[in-house]
Scaffold this motif. Sequence first.
Motif, PDB file in Angstrom:
ATOM      1  N   MET A  18       5.782   4.163  -9.129  1.00  0.00           N
ATOM      2  CA  MET A  18       4.842   2.610  -8.715  1.00  0.00           C
ATOM      3  C   MET A  18       5.589   1.992  -8.628  1.00  0.00           C
ATOM      4  O   MET A  18       6.600   1.628  -9.153  1.00  0.00           O
ATOM      5  N   ALA A  19       4.876   0.822  -7.446  1.00  0.00           N
ATOM      6  CA  ALA A  19       4.589  -0.774  -8.151  1.00  0.00           C
ATOM      7  C   ALA A  19       4.618  -1.163  -8.924  1.00  0.00           C
ATOM      8  O   ALA A  19       3.467  -1.464 -10.057  1.00  0.00           O
ATOM      9  N   THR A  20       5.623  -2.180  -9.116  1.00  0.00           N
ATOM     10  CA  THR A  20       5.847  -3.055 -10.577  1.00  0.00           C
ATOM     11  C   THR A  20       6.194  -4.641  -9.451  1.00  0.00           C
ATOM     12  O   THR A  20       6.521  -4.764  -8.555  1.00  0.00           O
ATOM     13  N   ALA A  21       6.422  -5.668 -10.677  1.00  0.00           N
ATOM     14  CA  ALA A  21       7.014  -6.642  -9.855  1.00  0.00           C
ATOM     15  C   ALA A  21       7.627  -6.723  -9.547  1.00  0.00           C
ATOM     16  O   ALA A  21       8.866  -7.794  -8.458  1.00  0.00           O
ATOM     17  N   HIS A  22       8.869  -5.804  -9.770  1.00  0.00           N
ATOM     18  CA  HIS A  22      10.446  -5.892  -9.409  1.00  0.00           C
ATOM     19  C   HIS A  22      10.785  -4.841  -8.041  1.00  0.00           C
ATOM     20  O   HIS A  22      11.565  -4.960  -7.710  1.00  0.00           O
ATOM     21  N   THR A  23       9.717  -3.712  -8.406  1.00  0.00           N
ATOM     22  CA  THR A  23      10.031  -2.597  -7.519  1.00  0.00           C
ATOM     23  C   THR A  23       8.409  -2.703  -6.290  1.00  0.00           C
ATOM     24  O   THR A  23       7.182  -2.248  -7.149  1.00  0.00           O
ATOM     25  N   ILE A  24       9.178  -2.498  -5.092  1.00  0.00           N
ATOM     26  CA  ILE A  24       8.142  -1.986  -4.440  1.00  0.00           C
ATOM     27  C   ILE A  24       7.715  -0.706  -3.982  1.00  0.00           C
ATOM     28  O   ILE A  24       8.901   0.031  -3.710  1.00  0.00           O
ATOM     29  N   HIS A  25       6.505  -0.033  -3.651  1.00  0.00           N
ATOM     30  CA  HIS A  25       6.055   1.387  -3.718  1.00  0.00           C
ATOM     31  C   HIS A  25       5.172   1.506  -2.954  1.00  0.00           C
ATOM     32  O   HIS A  25       3.793   1.319  -2.862  1.00  0.00           O
ATOM     33  N   ILE A  26       5.674   2.270  -1.512  1.00  0.00           N
ATOM     34  CA  ILE A  26       3.954   1.771  -1.154  1.00  0.00           C
ATOM     35  C   ILE A  26       4.044   3.617  -0.159  1.00  0.00           C
ATOM     36  O   ILE A  26       4.514   4.168  -0.149  1.00  0.00           O
ATOM     37  N   THR A  27       3.160   4.018  -0.503  1.00  0.00           N
ATOM     38  CA  THR A  27       2.335   5.847  -0.486  1.00  0.00           C
ATOM     39  C   THR A  27       1.579   5.682   1.359  1.00  0.00           C
ATOM     40  O   THR A  27       0.921   4.470   1.696  1.00  0.00           O
ATOM     41  N   PRO A  28       1.733   7.101   1.775  1.00  0.00           N
ATOM     42  CA  PRO A  28       1.224   7.398   2.880  1.00  0.00           C
ATOM     43  C   PRO A  28      -0.135   6.831   2.725  1.00  0.00           C
ATOM     44  O   PRO A  28      -0.792   6.701   3.739  1.00  0.00           O
ATOM     45  N   ASP A  29      -1.006   6.602   1.236  1.00  0.00           N
ATOM     46  CA  ASP A  29      -2.818   6.312   1.333  1.00  0.00           C
ATOM     47  C   ASP A  29      -3.021   5.378   1.586  1.00  0.00           C
ATOM     48  O   ASP A  29      -4.068   5.021   1.249  1.00  0.00           O
ATOM     49  N   ASN A  30      -1.586   4.599   0.912  1.00  0.00           N
ATOM     50  CA  ASN A  30      -1.720   2.480   1.058  1.00  0.00           C
ATOM     51  C   ASN A  30      -1.554   2.509   2.490  1.00  0.00           C
ATOM     52  O   ASN A  30      -0.257   1.971   2.502  1.00  0.00           O
ATOM     53  N   THR A  31      -2.296   1.675   3.103  1.00  0.00           N
ATOM     54  CA  THR A  31      -2.292   1.435   4.550  1.00  0.00           C
ATOM     55  C   THR A  31      -3.478   0.627   4.574  1.00  0.00           C
ATOM     56  O   THR A  31      -2.920  -0.359   6.279  1.00  0.00           O
ATOM     57  N   GLY A  32      -3.910  -0.586   3.258  1.00  0.00           N
ATOM     58  CA  GLY A  32      -4.748  -1.682   3.953  1.00  0.00           C
ATOM     59  C   GLY A  32      -5.534  -1.444   4.615  1.00  0.00           C
ATOM     60  O   GLY A  32      -6.375   0.122   5.054  1.00  0.00           O
ATOM     61  N   LEU A  33      -6.692  -2.353   5.428  1.00  0.00           N
ATOM     62  CA  LEU A  33      -7.808  -3.187   6.000  1.00  0.00           C
ATOM     63  C   LEU A  33      -7.913  -1.726   6.891  1.00  0.00           C
ATOM     64  O   LEU A  33      -8.779  -0.850   7.691  1.00  0.00           O
ATOM     65  N   TRP A  34      -6.523  -1.249   7.655  1.00  0.00           N
ATOM     66  CA  TRP A  34      -6.888  -0.555   8.738  1.00  0.00           C
ATOM     67  C   TRP A  34      -7.033   1.116   8.270  1.00  0.00           C
ATOM     68  O   TRP A  34      -7.907   1.547   9.248  1.00  0.00           O
ATOM     69  N   TRP A  58      -2.213  -4.705  -0.091  1.00  0.00           N
ATOM     70  CA  TRP A  58      -1.445  -3.420  -0.313  1.00  0.00           C
ATOM     71  C   TRP A  58      -1.071  -2.960  -2.294  1.00  0.00           C
ATOM     72  O   TRP A  58      -0.253  -1.769  -1.967  1.00  0.00           O
ATOM     73  N   LYS A  59      -1.549  -3.921  -3.145  1.00  0.00           N
ATOM     74  CA  LYS A  59      -1.858  -4.173  -4.410  1.00  0.00           C
ATOM     75  C   LYS A  59      -0.251  -3.708  -4.711  1.00  0.00           C
ATOM     76  O   LYS A  59      -0.113  -2.938  -5.468  1.00  0.00           O
ATOM     77  N   GLN A  60       0.818  -4.716  -3.959  1.00  0.00           N
ATOM     78  CA  GLN A  60       1.846  -4.220  -4.673  1.00  0.00           C
ATOM     79  C   GLN A  60       2.268  -5.404  -5.721  1.00  0.00           C
ATOM     80  O   GLN A  60       2.441  -7.183  -4.947  1.00  0.00           O
ATOM     81  N   PRO A  61       2.557  -6.090  -6.938  1.00  0.00           N
ATOM     82  CA  PRO A  61       2.918  -7.236  -7.362  1.00  0.00           C
ATOM     83  C   PRO A  61       4.126  -7.728  -7.459  1.00  0.00           C
ATOM     84  O   PRO A  61       4.355  -9.520  -7.417  1.00  0.00           O
ATOM     85  N   ALA A  62       5.047  -7.763  -6.586  1.00  0.00           N
ATOM     86  CA  ALA A  62       6.925  -8.538  -6.273  1.00  0.00           C
ATOM     87  C   ALA A  62       5.984  -8.660  -5.006  1.00  0.00           C
ATOM     88  O   ALA A  62       6.635 -10.180  -5.184  1.00  0.00           O
ATOM     89  N   ILE A  63       5.660  -8.723  -3.926  1.00  0.00           N
ATOM     90  CA  ILE A  63       4.691  -9.606  -2.796  1.00  0.00           C
ATOM     91  C   ILE A  63       3.877 -10.427  -3.446  1.00  0.00           C
ATOM     92  O   ILE A  63       3.714 -11.835  -3.020  1.00  0.00           O
ATOM     93  N   VAL A  64       3.056 -10.463  -4.206  1.00  0.00           N
ATOM     94  CA  VAL A  64       2.126 -11.008  -5.342  1.00  0.00           C
ATOM     95  C   VAL A  64       3.358 -12.041  -5.776  1.00  0.00           C
ATOM     96  O   VAL A  64       2.692 -13.761  -5.384  1.00  0.00           O
TER      97      VAL A  64
END
Length: 468
Positions: A1-17, A183-189
């Motif tokens: 799970m993506a949190t403000a401290h942990t980045i977690h990318i899944t295969p279906d989370n690829t952005g606008l492309w 990418w809905k990544q709180p840490a990058i926000v």
Amino acid sequence: MATAHTIHITPDNTGLWGIQQTESAAKKASELLQQDLERHHVYFNDDGYHNHISHHILSLYGTGASAEHMKKGYDDNTSYQRPAKKGHKNVVEELKDWETAKGRVGKGETLINQSNVLANPEACRRYYPDFLAFFQKEIDRLGWQKVLQEYMFKGDEKSEDMLIRMLAGFLHPIIQLMYGVEWKQPAIVAMALAQAAVHHDNLRKFLLASEEAAKSKPTPMPSILSLLEEVKSNEKLATSAKVPAINKIRDGVFAGAWDEIVELASRVKVQPEELEERTAEMIHTAIYEGASAAFYPGKIPKFDFFLMHHINICPIFLIINSQDWIPIESKVRLLEWKIRMDLVQYAARRCPPLSLDKIASYIPKDKTLGSAEAQLPRVHALSDDGHAIKLFRAVSLAPDVCRKYEDRDWIRIKGDNMWRRVSHLVVDAVESPGQRWVRDAGDPAAWEDVPNRPDADGVEDKLKQVHL
């Protein structure tokens, strides 16, 4: 799970492309992004140059790059990064009070004095780790969407200050934000908000003055392209950046043509009901401007470094417009600010000529106009700091956005073949010998060290006519 401290990318989370990635690529992207978060500072040197690793990795990942390509991109750019710094004692707690925090914001960027000399190199190390920890805690408490509402879109002094700083540093804070939201990544926000907090606010006077002046202007606003053409036709504006200074915006456009740029920028006035079309127009015009400026008589094509950033940021406006929790007024306002900054940046780059002929006449290295997807292996294999893949991604997302408006007067690039020609131009330019970018494409001196290009089917004659 993506949190403000942990980045977690899944295969279906690829952005606008919108592609499907592999498990191995998703795992590698998460790993590299986490390392960047924990190991690196926002600036990699005392001149305030930005760390682009998170943009680079996600742009590669979002266009289908392999784990190996992402690892290469990461490895190519880690050796020169500044290590992450520890925060100052008690500062994170102090940042909860805006009156106290005001004394800390803007204390993270390089300080250049009037002689263009670095006045205090240590300044660009201050407070970024404190702001990062603060915004991580705020996201833990509220969630990243509510934190952005509080610190960007609330309309109070605090959010106004942060929103202005988001556009500083050649748009780097808001570019960082783009990847966090897309990418809905709180840490990058949190990284983006912290980055904004340590940037200057020297765009404040221009953004607010032009916004205030716009209140008395009629609607509808002119096309963005016509406003760019007015920048070029206004001699005071068009020559304002002819100054021996590093900062062509502050010491050129603002210092030499303040009234002219404010008046022109005040004519940018987007209505809520035209947000979608004006967004497409902004994206199209930024790409048309950047592609036109990539040509100079006798030289191989090169994109302008500064105009390139104004293309790379374009996808965030598609993302922001799709967020139902962001007020329509905020979406309109941010788009207006971007368009106004496009006008400023065009003047600062000495108004390179804009012409569809230059693009239409371009003969790609591949000779045939392959799709953007067909060109991806070349871009993924490139030794890059992230700028090139961001540019390619932004350009390649544009055709679907602009296609429905091909009957509009503001459209210049239309049809799949023309868009493919632009994407080929991007790849050819970043692969070509010599410096990767030119700086100040409207200045002949910027092209002196760019390799010559051979004549090709009369293209040179057409270019000479445009530059006369």
